[in-house]
Design a protein around this motif. Sequence first.
Motif, PDB file in Angstrom:
ATOM      1  N   LEU B   9      -8.266  -3.407   0.974  1.00  0.00           N
ATOM      2  CA  LEU B   9      -6.828  -3.515   1.149  1.00  0.00           C
ATOM      3  C   LEU B   9      -6.397  -2.911   2.470  1.00  0.00           C
ATOM      4  O   LEU B   9      -7.214  -2.376   3.207  1.00  0.00           O
ATOM      5  CB  LEU B   9      -6.067  -2.877  -0.018  1.00  0.00           C
ATOM      6  CG  LEU B   9      -6.686  -1.734  -0.785  1.00  0.00           C
ATOM      7  CD1 LEU B   9      -6.457  -0.445  -0.034  1.00  0.00           C
ATOM      8  CD2 LEU B   9      -6.063  -1.645  -2.139  1.00  0.00           C
ATOM      9  N   HIS B  10      -5.144  -3.030   2.750  1.00  0.00           N
ATOM     10  CA  HIS B  10      -4.612  -2.543   4.003  1.00  0.00           C
ATOM     11  C   HIS B  10      -3.582  -1.455   3.737  1.00  0.00           C
ATOM     12  O   HIS B  10      -2.892  -1.481   2.734  1.00  0.00           O
ATOM     13  CB  HIS B  10      -3.974  -3.683   4.786  1.00  0.00           C
ATOM     14  CG  HIS B  10      -4.912  -4.798   5.031  1.00  0.00           C
ATOM     15  ND1 HIS B  10      -6.087  -4.642   5.731  1.00  0.00           N
ATOM     16  CD2 HIS B  10      -4.873  -6.085   4.654  1.00  0.00           C
ATOM     17  CE1 HIS B  10      -6.732  -5.795   5.769  1.00  0.00           C
ATOM     18  NE2 HIS B  10      -6.012  -6.692   5.113  1.00  0.00           N
ATOM     19  N   ALA B  11      -3.486  -0.540   4.665  1.00  0.00           N
ATOM     20  CA  ALA B  11      -2.508   0.531   4.545  1.00  0.00           C
ATOM     21  C   ALA B  11      -1.494   0.421   5.672  1.00  0.00           C
ATOM     22  O   ALA B  11      -1.847   0.139   6.810  1.00  0.00           O
ATOM     23  CB  ALA B  11      -3.187   1.894   4.593  1.00  0.00           C
ATOM     24  N   ALA B  38       7.799   0.290  10.524  1.00  0.00           N
ATOM     25  CA  ALA B  38       6.530   0.335   9.805  1.00  0.00           C
ATOM     26  C   ALA B  38       5.435  -0.139  10.731  1.00  0.00           C
ATOM     27  O   ALA B  38       5.671  -0.909  11.662  1.00  0.00           O
ATOM     28  CB  ALA B  38       6.583  -0.547   8.565  1.00  0.00           C
ATOM     29  N   PRO B  40       0.803  -0.562  11.002  1.00  0.00           N
ATOM     30  CA  PRO B  40      -0.485  -0.432  10.331  1.00  0.00           C
ATOM     31  C   PRO B  40      -1.109   0.928  10.617  1.00  0.00           C
ATOM     32  O   PRO B  40      -0.907   1.506  11.669  1.00  0.00           O
ATOM     33  CB  PRO B  40      -1.317  -1.551  10.951  1.00  0.00           C
ATOM     34  CG  PRO B  40      -0.705  -1.744  12.295  1.00  0.00           C
ATOM     35  CD  PRO B  40       0.756  -1.474  12.137  1.00  0.00           C
ATOM     36  N   PHE B  41      -1.820   1.414   9.649  1.00  0.00           N
ATOM     37  CA  PHE B  41      -2.523   2.677   9.826  1.00  0.00           C
ATOM     38  C   PHE B  41      -3.806   2.440  10.618  1.00  0.00           C
ATOM     39  O   PHE B  41      -4.638   1.628  10.227  1.00  0.00           O
ATOM     40  CB  PHE B  41      -2.830   3.267   8.463  1.00  0.00           C
ATOM     41  CG  PHE B  41      -3.714   4.470   8.524  1.00  0.00           C
ATOM     42  CD1 PHE B  41      -3.346   5.574   9.269  1.00  0.00           C
ATOM     43  CD2 PHE B  41      -4.908   4.505   7.831  1.00  0.00           C
ATOM     44  CE1 PHE B  41      -4.156   6.689   9.326  1.00  0.00           C
ATOM     45  CE2 PHE B  41      -5.715   5.623   7.875  1.00  0.00           C
ATOM     46  CZ  PHE B  41      -5.342   6.710   8.626  1.00  0.00           C
ATOM     47  N   GLN B  42      -3.931   3.130  11.696  1.00  0.00           N
ATOM     48  CA  GLN B  42      -5.122   2.988  12.532  1.00  0.00           C
ATOM     49  C   GLN B  42      -6.128   4.062  12.156  1.00  0.00           C
ATOM     50  O   GLN B  42      -5.796   5.234  12.135  1.00  0.00           O
ATOM     51  CB  GLN B  42      -4.748   3.169  14.009  1.00  0.00           C
ATOM     52  CG  GLN B  42      -3.504   2.441  14.432  1.00  0.00           C
ATOM     53  CD  GLN B  42      -3.788   1.012  14.840  1.00  0.00           C
ATOM     54  OE1 GLN B  42      -4.943   0.590  14.841  1.00  0.00           O
ATOM     55  NE2 GLN B  42      -2.744   0.284  15.188  1.00  0.00           N
ATOM     56  N   MET B  43      -7.335   3.641  11.936  1.00  0.00           N
ATOM     57  CA  MET B  43      -8.323   4.631  11.517  1.00  0.00           C
ATOM     58  C   MET B  43      -8.654   5.643  12.600  1.00  0.00           C
ATOM     59  O   MET B  43      -9.271   6.660  12.341  1.00  0.00           O
ATOM     60  CB  MET B  43      -9.602   3.945  11.050  1.00  0.00           C
ATOM     61  CG  MET B  43      -9.517   3.343   9.664  1.00  0.00           C
ATOM     62  SD  MET B  43      -8.616   4.357   8.466  1.00  0.00           S
ATOM     63  CE  MET B  43      -9.607   5.827   8.454  1.00  0.00           C
ATOM     64  N   HIS B  45      -6.622   7.463  14.089  1.00  0.00           N
ATOM     65  CA  HIS B  45      -5.757   8.634  13.982  1.00  0.00           C
ATOM     66  C   HIS B  45      -6.466   9.741  13.219  1.00  0.00           C
ATOM     67  O   HIS B  45      -7.222   9.483  12.298  1.00  0.00           O
ATOM     68  CB  HIS B  45      -4.454   8.274  13.276  1.00  0.00           C
ATOM     69  CG  HIS B  45      -3.595   7.335  14.073  1.00  0.00           C
ATOM     70  ND1 HIS B  45      -2.974   6.251  13.529  1.00  0.00           N
ATOM     71  CD2 HIS B  45      -3.292   7.321  15.384  1.00  0.00           C
ATOM     72  CE1 HIS B  45      -2.309   5.610  14.475  1.00  0.00           C
ATOM     73  NE2 HIS B  45      -2.491   6.230  15.604  1.00  0.00           N
ATOM     74  N   LEU B  48      -3.172  10.826   8.463  1.00  0.00           N
ATOM     75  CA  LEU B  48      -2.042   9.939   8.211  1.00  0.00           C
ATOM     76  C   LEU B  48      -0.804  10.427   8.941  1.00  0.00           C
ATOM     77  O   LEU B  48      -0.088   9.665   9.571  1.00  0.00           O
ATOM     78  CB  LEU B  48      -1.766   9.877   6.708  1.00  0.00           C
ATOM     79  CG  LEU B  48      -2.828   9.173   5.870  1.00  0.00           C
ATOM     80  CD1 LEU B  48      -2.508   9.314   4.395  1.00  0.00           C
ATOM     81  CD2 LEU B  48      -2.907   7.715   6.247  1.00  0.00           C
ATOM     82  N   LEU B  85      -0.965  -1.265   0.761  1.00  0.00           N
ATOM     83  CA  LEU B  85      -0.502   0.038   0.312  1.00  0.00           C
ATOM     84  C   LEU B  85       0.505   0.538   1.328  1.00  0.00           C
ATOM     85  O   LEU B  85       0.211   0.586   2.521  1.00  0.00           O
ATOM     86  CB  LEU B  85      -1.664   1.018   0.248  1.00  0.00           C
ATOM     87  CG  LEU B  85      -2.537   1.027  -0.993  1.00  0.00           C
ATOM     88  CD1 LEU B  85      -3.546   2.157  -0.882  1.00  0.00           C
ATOM     89  CD2 LEU B  85      -1.687   1.194  -2.230  1.00  0.00           C
ATOM     90  N   ILE B  87       2.477   3.715   2.651  1.00  0.00           N
ATOM     91  CA  ILE B  87       2.541   5.167   2.596  1.00  0.00           C
ATOM     92  C   ILE B  87       3.784   5.570   3.370  1.00  0.00           C
ATOM     93  O   ILE B  87       3.860   5.337   4.577  1.00  0.00           O
ATOM     94  CB  ILE B  87       1.289   5.801   3.208  1.00  0.00           C
ATOM     95  CG1 ILE B  87       0.045   5.189   2.550  1.00  0.00           C
ATOM     96  CG2 ILE B  87       1.305   7.301   3.056  1.00  0.00           C
ATOM     97  CD1 ILE B  87      -1.239   5.542   3.251  1.00  0.00           C
TER      98      ILE B  87
END
Lengths: 308, 308
Positions: B9-11, B38, B40-43, B45, B48, B85, B87
């Motif tokens: 899934l995507h966050a 909003a 996308p969460f970049q890994m 980082h 969070l 998801l 957050i």
Amino acid sequence: MTEAPAHALHAELVAVLAAVSLGQPRVLTTRCGQALPAGPFQMLHRSLQAGLRSWVETQTQHSLGYVEQLYTFADRERPEAAHVLSISYLGLTCEPEQPPQGDTSWQDWYSYFPWEDWRDGPPAVLAQHILPPLQAWVDEASNTALRQSRQARVAINFGADGQAWNEDLVLQRYELLFEAGLVEEATRRGIAARASLPGRAMQHDHRRILATGIARLRAKIKYRPVVFELMPPEFTLLQLQQTVEALAGRGLHKQNFRRLMEQQHLVEETGAMTAGAAGRPAKLFRFRSDVLQERAITGSKLPLARGA
Amino acid sequence: MTEAPAHALHAELVAVLAAVSLGQPRVLTTRCGQALPAGPFQMLHRSLQAGLRSWVETQTQHSLGYVEQLYTFADRERPEAAHVLSISYLGLTCEPEQPPQGDTSWQDWYSYFPWEDWRDGPPAVLAQHILPPLQAWVDEASNTALRQSRQARVAINFGADGQAWNEDLVLQRYELLFEAGLVEEATRRGIAARASLPGRAMQHDHRRILATGIARLRAKIKYRPVVFELMPPEFTLLQLQQTVEALAGRGLHKQNFRRLMEQQHLVEETGAMTAGAAGRPAKLFRFRSDVLQERAITGSKLPLARGA
DNA sequence: TCAAAAGTGTTATCCTTACACCCATGT
DNA sequence: ACATGGGTGTAAGGATAACACTTTTGA
């Protein structure tokens, strides 16, 4: 805003399942007390909360009364699995009757956080194993500003320098100990170990999640009637007090606690009495569920204008 | 990155960025006020929180003072994207000086929730557009128990039946209106529309996230000194009061508010005075940052035993 | 009879709430 | 002078914290 190339990752549900039995606060663990129950989030679940609920209920045969979300984080302790999102929940259940099977078990909170139990006054572990190495950590700060900042943090979080103990700061205390290299989990992340502390470690960052759950619960019992989720249908005032004491990790004043209960009208007498125990029989009470409806215990704390 | 197994899934990070300017509470929006910022969460980082911080700061040129996580959920409004998801985070910043560019803008909170602004007494929209259809929703319940439950919810959340208004229940009120088919978002989810209400809708479930943020902030200002994150370095007591009023959506008692501030020792005089405005010049105050250190405003609420 | 726990009273203090009133400045 | 906002004083009521003391049971 931007529909950028999204990163695939996995979501995991982690539960802090709390109960109080025989006056001791307990948490449901797996792997012989070294981990919290966790499972993958299945997309077939209607929601995150439903996912957790069904997962825990099949695992433990326990109905979950109260459930609330705690926190979501990317676990940085698992470099190989850096794309795991952990979504943690706090759940409250009534006393477990039968022990769970397998490597699942109920464990005492304070075996993980011995410094959090102040029910019999300041725990010895504070003066013996915590404050001295923390003071060393303060003193070795590279400059004055940092040293003062550390000193203040130790004072506020651990009640040093004449500050009062604040039982709500469970998470901050754990994080401070982590930063100072006083918990085993810190050394796994490359922080230099300073001393070894009483208190069991857990896998991954589960002890931190547990600290988050305890902190949330300690704060919550002060303004919402959640204690009753942990009680049997009928109970004495002493049992209720001991449950709160177990959660808060502090001894309470008996008479004032009773007066508080009476005044808030959260409980009512059932008419029945206890029998068989030592001492004088006590009236049994039940929670007044008609007042449970989303009612906050405390007032507004803001000085509202007239009438409105 | 590597595999794409069943539960990939995507966050996404969603921000509720709040400010108060000219006595009005504002939130940063995109798409002409129809969505929250909003991304996308970049890994890459570190965490969070760091991901959100860097994302917002590049987008808005605003430094984010206070940030806290709000809630994580699987957005059920987007069936085609059910594995997203969200957050969500709450961020507080000082007054925005220059308007942002593009379709990003600061919007008044209460244009989305007109029923939440009680600063001038009960808003007309309540009696005119909300309570009547809610009563219809109560009455059409299929059985007595359900009807009583609905009646109680309306009373508690909207201050009907002699109940006092509780400004903290922003989210519960929105969810109740949703359930009753009184907000546009509900009809998108297949709930029968009942009436159309004043108050702008938002895309996806962003209005619900905004309600979560407002609710959290309203609760938080009562026990943590977070208002100061929204204030300029120097301010008058009236400005401070009006900021709190804007957040809480309620008028406050002037003298008692001042006494409260004094008694808590959270502010100190700078020595300077205002000039040029109507009325008598006022003393300027600043926040006492030395007391900011994780200090809770309120006491324990538990009747602690002697000394301990 | 004694230990253990339940339950009752009372007091001083502080906080909250609600009044009413005076002061300084710009227009 | 008057409107606008700043600032002070005081009193009633309730909540809190801290005392000490009596009552009822089982062992």
